[in-house]
Design a protein around this motif. Structure first.
Motif, PDB file in Angstrom:
ATOM      1  N   ALA A 124      47.088  52.319-102.490  1.00 56.29           N
ATOM      2  CA  ALA A 124      46.306  52.779-101.336  1.00 56.29           C
ATOM      3  C   ALA A 124      44.857  52.306-101.411  1.00 56.29           C
ATOM      4  N   LEU A 125      44.482  51.690-102.547  1.00 50.64           N
ATOM      5  CA  LEU A 125      43.122  51.171-102.658  1.00 50.64           C
ATOM      6  C   LEU A 125      42.953  49.891-101.841  1.00 50.64           C
ATOM      7  N   ASN A 126      44.075  49.211-101.538  1.00 44.56           N
ATOM      8  CA  ASN A 126      43.956  48.053-100.652  1.00 44.56           C
ATOM      9  C   ASN A 126      44.815  48.259 -99.402  1.00 44.56           C
ATOM     10  N   LYS A 185      47.060  46.169 -98.076  1.00 47.74           N
ATOM     11  CA  LYS A 185      48.186  45.238 -97.988  1.00 47.74           C
ATOM     12  C   LYS A 185      49.418  45.748 -97.243  1.00 47.74           C
ATOM     13  N   SER A 186      49.908  46.906 -97.617  1.00 52.49           N
ATOM     14  CA  SER A 186      51.197  47.339 -97.062  1.00 52.49           C
ATOM     15  C   SER A 186      51.062  48.293 -95.882  1.00 52.49           C
ATOM     16  N   ILE A 187      49.841  48.426 -95.392  1.00 52.30           N
ATOM     17  CA  ILE A 187      49.609  49.401 -94.330  1.00 52.30           C
ATOM     18  C   ILE A 187      50.469  49.107 -93.100  1.00 52.30           C
ATOM     19  N   ASN A 188      50.535  47.816 -92.713  1.00 55.57           N
ATOM     20  CA  ASN A 188      51.346  47.493 -91.533  1.00 55.57           C
ATOM     21  C   ASN A 188      52.826  47.715 -91.758  1.00 55.57           C
ATOM     22  N   THR A 189      53.288  47.441 -92.983  1.00 54.61           N
ATOM     23  CA  THR A 189      54.691  47.718 -93.308  1.00 54.61           C
ATOM     24  C   THR A 189      54.981  49.202 -93.103  1.00 54.61           C
ATOM     25  N   ILE A 190      54.100  50.043 -93.607  1.00 57.53           N
ATOM     26  CA  ILE A 190      54.319  51.484 -93.465  1.00 57.53           C
ATOM     27  C   ILE A 190      54.353  51.872 -91.983  1.00 57.53           C
ATOM     28  N   LEU A 191      53.378  51.357 -91.225  1.00 56.60           N
ATOM     29  CA  LEU A 191      53.317  51.711 -89.798  1.00 56.60           C
ATOM     30  C   LEU A 191      54.548  51.198 -89.044  1.00 56.60           C
ATOM     31  N   ASP A 192      54.985  49.978 -89.385  1.00 56.95           N
ATOM     32  CA  ASP A 192      56.184  49.429 -88.726  1.00 56.95           C
ATOM     33  C   ASP A 192      57.415  50.282 -89.030  1.00 56.95           C
ATOM     34  N   ILE A 206      45.794  58.097 -95.956  1.00 55.97           N
ATOM     35  CA  ILE A 206      45.612  58.407 -94.532  1.00 55.97           C
ATOM     36  C   ILE A 206      44.364  57.683 -94.003  1.00 55.97           C
ATOM     37  N   ASN A 207      43.321  57.601 -94.810  1.00 64.73           N
ATOM     38  CA  ASN A 207      42.122  56.875 -94.377  1.00 64.73           C
ATOM     39  C   ASN A 207      42.422  55.401 -94.144  1.00 64.73           C
ATOM     40  N   LYS A 208      43.228  54.820 -95.019  1.00 66.32           N
ATOM     41  CA  LYS A 208      43.602  53.401 -94.860  1.00 66.32           C
ATOM     42  C   LYS A 208      44.466  53.212 -93.612  1.00 66.32           C
ATOM     43  N   LEU A 209      45.396  54.137 -93.376  1.00 68.17           N
ATOM     44  CA  LEU A 209      46.295  54.026 -92.222  1.00 68.17           C
ATOM     45  C   LEU A 209      45.510  54.050 -90.915  1.00 68.17           C
ATOM     46  N   VAL A 210      44.499  54.909 -90.889  1.00 67.50           N
ATOM     47  CA  VAL A 210      43.731  55.083 -89.663  1.00 67.50           C
ATOM     48  C   VAL A 210      42.582  54.071 -89.575  1.00 67.50           C
TER      49      VAL A 210
END
Ligand SMILES: Nc1nc2c(ncn2[C@@H]2O[C@H](COP(=O)(O)OP(=O)(O)OP(=O)(O)O)[C@@H](O)[C@H]2O)c(=O)[nH]1
Ligand SMILES: [Mg+2]
Length: 300
Positions: free
Chosen positions: A154-156, A158-165, A23-27
């Motif tokens: 979740a340590l990097n 990389k896939s944060i935008n994929t998840i949000l999309d 959640i910290n990475k997403l935000v």
């Protein structure tokens, strides 16, 4: 123009799988404390992501575990209640476990029963071989008709935008529920309590920090004679026993000093002001089974 979309997404999973880290990475901000110990998150925290055409409100939930106290029961109930209520579930599992653990299985059965739209996140892939990622995907594919299965670490980021999309695709048209400059509904008091608890969890060994809770008694912003802003904060660490109190304070107060100075440094960065943090340690036996205290951790 595309219609603006919004929705609520619950992050659920067993304890210690990396929900708060994600959640910290997403935000892109620290909203939830993360420690390599179980049952770190005690209450639900909302975190808001504002995108060009959408607003996604994530809810971090306490990890699902076998409760031993009223606090534990409330934590697990909270996680399930939230899952019932949201538009979409992000179900996080620790892929390095290589199997569907008992706890994952329980959550999976709940999801099946609710029949909710769910995206599965296979976390901690930095700890496993590439071919094992595919195996894990196959394993879970057979269990439920997941909207998507996304392997990440979740340590990097990389896939944060994929998840949000992938989330955005599945949201319905709706308004922005929160101001776009807000990223959490946590108050600065709660933030202070959580960061102190994070440091206590980090520096103390297993049993002691699980029995603590923090209460900020006073938090005032003032200007120094130089015109700098500073928070005066008084907080109390409540623990279960006198022996715990001794451990938290440490010889000549060294442990408490370590917790407080580490919390202060981090909070000053987060709040963007100086902090005059004073912390006391008190004993409150059996608080984890007292309704009037446990209710503090209920979701509202
Ligand atoms: N190696 C590795 N460690 C991770 C990853 N994601 C999280 N962690 C670590 O896992 C530990 C637990 O992370 P948290 O985010 O606190 O886990 P949680 O699911 O919120 O735990 P609870 O709040 O107790 O339910 C921390 O030490 C994190 O640094 C990952 O992708 N890879
Ligand atoms: Mg957590």
């Amino acid at each position: 123009m595309e219609k603006f979309k919004s929705g609520f997404v619950a992050i659920i999973g067993r304890t210690n799988v990396g929900k708060s880290t994600l959640i910290n990475k997403l935000v892109g901000e620290k909203v939830a404390i993360t420690v390599n110990k179980s049952q770190t998150t005690r209450t639900a925290i909302r975190a808001i992501v504002n995108r060009e055409n959408s607003q996604i409100i994530f809810i971090d939930t306490p990890g699902v575990h076998k409760p031993k106290t009223k606090l534990g029961e409330t934590m697990v109930e909270t996680a399930y209640e939230i899952a019932e209520d949201v538009d979409l579930i992000l179900f996080i599992v620790d892929s390095s476990k290589k199997e569907i653990t008992k706890g994952d299985r329980i959550i999976l059965e709940k999801i099946k029963k609710m029949n909710k739209k769910t995206i599965l996140v296979l976390n901690k892939i930095d700890l496993i071989k590439k071919e094992d990622i595919l195996k894990a995907i196959d394993l879970y594919k057979e269990e439920y008709n997941f909207e998507e299965i996304i392997p990440i670490s979740a340590l990097n980021s990389k896939s944060i935008n994929t998840i949000l999309d992938e989330i955005e695709k599945r949201l319905k048209p709706g308004p922005a529920y929160y101001d776009i400059d807000e990223y959490t509904d946590q108050t600065s008091r709660q933030l202070v309590e959580e960061v102190i608890r994070e440091k206590a969890l980090k520096f103390l060994s297993e049993e002691v920090p699980h029995g603590i809770y923090i209460e900020v008694e006073k938090m005032n912003l003032r200007k120094t004679t130089k015109g700098e802003e500073i928070y005066d904060v008084d907080a109390i660490i409540y623990c279960l026993r006198n022996s715990h109190k001794g451990i938290i304070i440490g010889r000549n107060g060294t442990m408490l000093k370590r917790i407080v100075s580490s919390a202060r440094m981090e909070l000053e960065k987060m709040l963007g002001t100086k902090l005059n943090l004073k912390v006391w340690v008190k004993v409150k036996e059996d608080w984890q089974d007292k309704d009037n205290i446990v209710k503090k951790f209920k979701f509202n």
